[in-house]
Design a protein around this motif. Structure first.
Motif, PDB file in Angstrom:
ATOM      1  N   LEU A  13       0.832  -1.314   0.045  1.00  0.00           N
ATOM      2  CA  LEU A  13      -0.065   0.015   0.027  1.00  0.00           C
ATOM      3  C   LEU A  13       0.947   1.364  -0.101  1.00  0.00           C
ATOM      4  O   LEU A  13       1.790   1.215   0.794  1.00  0.00           O
TER       5      LEU A  13
ATOM      6  N   LEU B 241     -16.458  -1.722   3.774  1.00  0.00           N
ATOM      7  CA  LEU B 241     -15.240  -0.728   3.923  1.00  0.00           C
ATOM      8  C   LEU B 241     -15.725   0.826   3.992  1.00  0.00           C
ATOM      9  O   LEU B 241     -14.988   1.701   4.579  1.00  0.00           O
ATOM     10  N   THR B 242     -16.629   1.313   3.304  1.00  0.00           N
ATOM     11  CA  THR B 242     -16.981   2.594   3.070  1.00  0.00           C
ATOM     12  C   THR B 242     -18.280   3.040   3.830  1.00  0.00           C
ATOM     13  O   THR B 242     -18.722   4.053   3.551  1.00  0.00           O
TER      14      THR B 242
ATOM     15  N   THR C  99      -8.817   6.018   9.368  1.00  0.00           N
ATOM     16  CA  THR C  99     -10.277   5.482   9.191  1.00  0.00           C
ATOM     17  C   THR C  99     -10.581   4.544  10.091  1.00  0.00           C
ATOM     18  O   THR C  99     -11.875   4.854  10.513  1.00  0.00           O
ATOM     19  N   SER C 100      -9.701   3.697  10.267  1.00  0.00           N
ATOM     20  CA  SER C 100     -10.008   2.444  11.311  1.00  0.00           C
ATOM     21  C   SER C 100     -10.322   3.089  12.799  1.00  0.00           C
ATOM     22  O   SER C 100     -11.021   2.907  13.341  1.00  0.00           O
TER      23      SER C 100
ATOM     24  N   LYS D 282      -4.260   6.639   5.854  1.00  0.00           N
ATOM     25  CA  LYS D 282      -5.474   7.057   5.733  1.00  0.00           C
ATOM     26  C   LYS D 282      -6.379   5.909   6.241  1.00  0.00           C
ATOM     27  O   LYS D 282      -7.213   6.085   6.696  1.00  0.00           O
ATOM     28  N   GLU D 283      -5.940   4.699   5.893  1.00  0.00           N
ATOM     29  CA  GLU D 283      -6.668   3.402   6.357  1.00  0.00           C
ATOM     30  C   GLU D 283      -6.481   3.247   7.967  1.00  0.00           C
ATOM     31  O   GLU D 283      -7.528   3.104   8.521  1.00  0.00           O
TER      32      GLU D 283
ATOM     33  N   GLN E 191      -1.869   6.153   1.532  1.00  0.00           N
ATOM     34  CA  GLN E 191      -3.098   5.470   1.645  1.00  0.00           C
ATOM     35  C   GLN E 191      -3.077   4.428   2.806  1.00  0.00           C
ATOM     36  O   GLN E 191      -3.892   4.372   3.466  1.00  0.00           O
TER      37      GLN E 191
ATOM     38  N   GLU F 216      -9.335  -7.064   0.539  1.00  0.00           N
ATOM     39  CA  GLU F 216      -8.594  -5.843   0.549  1.00  0.00           C
ATOM     40  C   GLU F 216      -8.832  -5.192   2.140  1.00  0.00           C
ATOM     41  O   GLU F 216      -9.734  -5.520   2.841  1.00  0.00           O
ATOM     42  N   SER F 217      -7.767  -4.242   2.211  1.00  0.00           N
ATOM     43  CA  SER F 217      -7.976  -3.489   3.300  1.00  0.00           C
ATOM     44  C   SER F 217      -7.970  -4.175   4.818  1.00  0.00           C
ATOM     45  O   SER F 217      -9.151  -4.372   5.391  1.00  0.00           O
TER      46      SER F 217
ATOM     47  N   SER G 122     -14.207  -2.481  10.683  1.00  0.00           N
ATOM     48  CA  SER G 122     -15.389  -2.311  10.172  1.00  0.00           C
ATOM     49  C   SER G 122     -16.492  -3.366  10.570  1.00  0.00           C
ATOM     50  O   SER G 122     -17.386  -3.121  10.742  1.00  0.00           O
TER      51      SER G 122
ATOM     52  N   LEU H 169      -8.927  -1.938   8.269  1.00  0.00           N
ATOM     53  CA  LEU H 169     -10.014  -1.471   7.999  1.00  0.00           C
ATOM     54  C   LEU H 169     -11.411  -2.477   8.036  1.00  0.00           C
ATOM     55  O   LEU H 169     -12.399  -2.273   8.565  1.00  0.00           O
TER      56      LEU H 169
END
Lengths: 288, 304
Positions: free
Chosen positions: A97, A257-258, A108-109, A104-105, A101, A156-157, A164, A160
């Motif tokens: 990654l 994720l979003t 966000t987590s 940012k992950e 990014q 992915e991710s 999530s 997060l």
């Protein structure tokens, strides 16, 4: 060259401990150049069953804590992640990654943990109801945790995706067994170390790594699992329903994720509705 | 070691702890194939003394337990009833009536269970009461205090007296050593050897009322005592581990141990029992898993 050059084998997280898989199997994960980053345990069906036992044991205690306390514990997880921000971002960079990014992950987590921490002691007040009746009864509906939840995480991710998915599940008093991203699970297992150091009781969160094809039928068919969360878009839900041979809650979160909303908490709740006779309120005196 | 106490003279042997642990580790490491497993689970189920020994026991709870004893799980074909229901003396009559017409026996604890702190007269009186109420089997406790003080004659005579009363009425006696209070495996072996001198139907590990209940170590020591007694006298005394055995896998390990130490003659509920309340459901869950291939939840099985 790092001080410890031997590649780490990330272990499973079951019942607050980090055991190797009982099967003794492992698999390597690679960086983009094909070099080995680390090894992961290839969890077996037996590991999953052990995790179910641990999750079942832990669930009632976790559900029995006050909602306020659960919120505090989730918030503390966010604090701990914040303190380890750089380490998690660096670990995700090894998975390919870009730096920005990765940061940012992690951000966000942290936000997501705070978001669901806040909801812990609010969702039941907002979504419970006193229902209209035609007789002299109170009729009210309240949310109760569904119990043991198994979840399969996005590929992915890894961090997060883990947070999530587990945050809304445990915010509602459930315990959870997750199957982490297959090829990027290092961040998920590292976060398990954070969970172990937090006040989340042992067994409330259990993390397995391995092959979804192998474990999904077990997750769907085990009768002591009350709900199954598919946080991926590539699993054929219909097939799963037929294969499961038992009744349980099947929850699909294809774009977890979003998304963040309190309805995710409700997805893993059961609504209990109760009748209660209303006494002669005029004569029943004080306190009623 | 030689043990001397007035009139009683009996020899006991020291226990090899490393040997015991090693043997148990090897038994635990063994795997069982599914057909043998199903047969073993059926056998274990038929050896259970389904037990409720609570101050809060009611007639209704005992009746419910008796139904469970006769019909462990009707959905599963071919499941045998359990061996016996084990209750306090005052509930023997209730159990006897509820079990009428079935092969399930009624066992009653007696002799001031669980402490055993009373006089011999009182113990005999309570045993007599349990028998007249209809008990087929009596589970007595030894006087651990006297045993630890070295008054072996007293302890032996007490067991002999209760056993004589039981035999007079064709009732089987189980002698509870309460191994968790004896301190060491050497003492367990000594207590087992002492109890065997009275020739009871069974010797039993524990009351289930203290923290440390049955485990594989004490059971193996007691099985070896039974084996030596058999080779010395030809008498086949039964064994009952009680308390703390709650999962099917452990129960199968116990059966392997019995088979190896005592042989096939003891693989019957006339000579081997499990004192347990939760074990039955775990066995039923395993049997259902063998039948359906699906791992089960306790929610689908009746508690009592």
């Amino acid at each position: 060259m790092p001080r410890l050059d031997i590649k780490k084998t990330y272990k499973l997280f079951i019942g607050g401990k980090f055991p190797r898989t009982e099967s003794g199997r492992s698999y390597p994960i690679n960086d983009e150049q094909g070099g080995v980053i680390a090894n992961l345990c290839l969890a077996s069906r037996k590991d999953f069953r052990n995790a179910v036992v641990a999750a079942r044991k832990a669930q009632s205690g976790w559900a029995g804590m006050t909602a306020y306390n659960r919120g505090q514990i989730l918030y503390r997880l966010a604090e701990m992640l914040e303190a380890r921000h750089d380490a998690f971002a660096a670990e995700m960079q090894t998975l390919g990654l870009p730096k920005k990014q990765a940061k940012k992950e992690v951000d966000t987590s942290i936000d997501r943990l705070v978001y669901y921490a806040g909801w812990c002691d609010k969702y039941s007040a907002i979504f419970s109801s006193v229902n209209p009746t035609a007789t002299a009864h109170f009729n009210f509906s309240v949310h109760e945790p569904t119990g043991v939840v198994a979840a399969i995480l996005p590929e992915e991710s890894p961090l997060l995706g883990l947070i999530s998915t587990i945050a809304p599940i445990i915010a509602g008093g459930n315990s959870v067994i997750v199957l982490a991203s297959q090829m990027k699970a290092t961040s998920a297992v590292s976060f398990a170390e954070v969970i172990q150091n937090s006040d989340v009781p042992s067994g409330v969160v259990n993390v397995l790594t391995g092959d979804g094809q192998e474990l999904l039928p077990q997750m769907a068919s085990h009768l002591d699992v009350n709900a199954l969360v598919i946080a991926r878009s590539d699993v054929e839900m219909e097939k799963l329903l037929v294969a499961s041979e038992n009744v349980k809650r099947l929850i699909h979160w294809p774009s977890i994720l979003t998304e963040q909303d309190p309805y995710k908490i409700l997805d893993a709740q059961e609504v209990k509705t109760t009748w209660h006779p209303v006494q002669e309120s005029a004569s029943s005196g004080e306190g009623y | 070691m030689e043990v001397k106490d007035k009139s009683v003279e009996f020899s006991s042997v020291p226990v090899d702890l490393m040997g015991i642990n090693d043997r148990i580790a090897r038994i635990k490491a063994r795997s069982i194939k599914s057909e043998a497993k199903v047969a073993g689970l059926h056998m274990a189920l038929s050896m259970i003394d389904l037990t409720t020994l609570e101050g809060s026991d009611t007639q209704q709870k005992v009746r419910q337990l008796c139904y469970k004893a006769m019909h462990p799980h009707d959905e599963l074909e071919g499941t045998p009833p359990v061996a016996a229901v084990c209750v306090y003396p005052t509930l023997v009559r209730t159990a006897k009536e509820a079990l009428k017409g079935s092969e399930v026996r009624v066992a009653s604890v007696a002799t001031y269970f669980p402490s055993g702190q009373s006089t011999l007269e009182q113990k005999l009186e309570e045993t007599h009461f349990a028998i007249t109420e209809g008990a087929d089997e009596v589970d007595m406790v030894i006087s651990r205090g006297k045993f630890l003080a070295g008054e072996y004659t007293y302890v032996l005579n007490e067991i002999k007296a209760v056993n004589a009363l039981c035999k007079e009425h064709s009732v089987d006696l189980k002698v509870i050593l309460e191994t968790g209070e004896l301190g060491s495996l050497d003492e367990v072996r000594k207590a087992a050897d002492l109890a065997l001198l009275a020739d009871p139907a069974f010797i039993k590990t524990s009351t289930g009322k203290i923290g440390q209940a049955a485990n594989m170590q004490v059971t193996l020591v007691m099985l070896q005592a039974i084996s030596d007694h058999y080779h010395r006298t030809g008498a086949r005394v039964g064994m009952k581990p009680a308390g703390g055995i709650s999962d099917a896998k452990t129960a199968l390990h116990y059966l392997m141990m019995v088979k190896e130490v005592l042989g096939e003659d003891w693989l019957t509920n006339k000579r081997f029992r499990f004192g347990a309340s939760r074990l039955a459901n775990d066995i039923l869950m395993q049997l259902r898993k063998q039948q359906t291939g699906l791992y089960q939840s306790p929610h689908y099985f009746s508690k009592d």
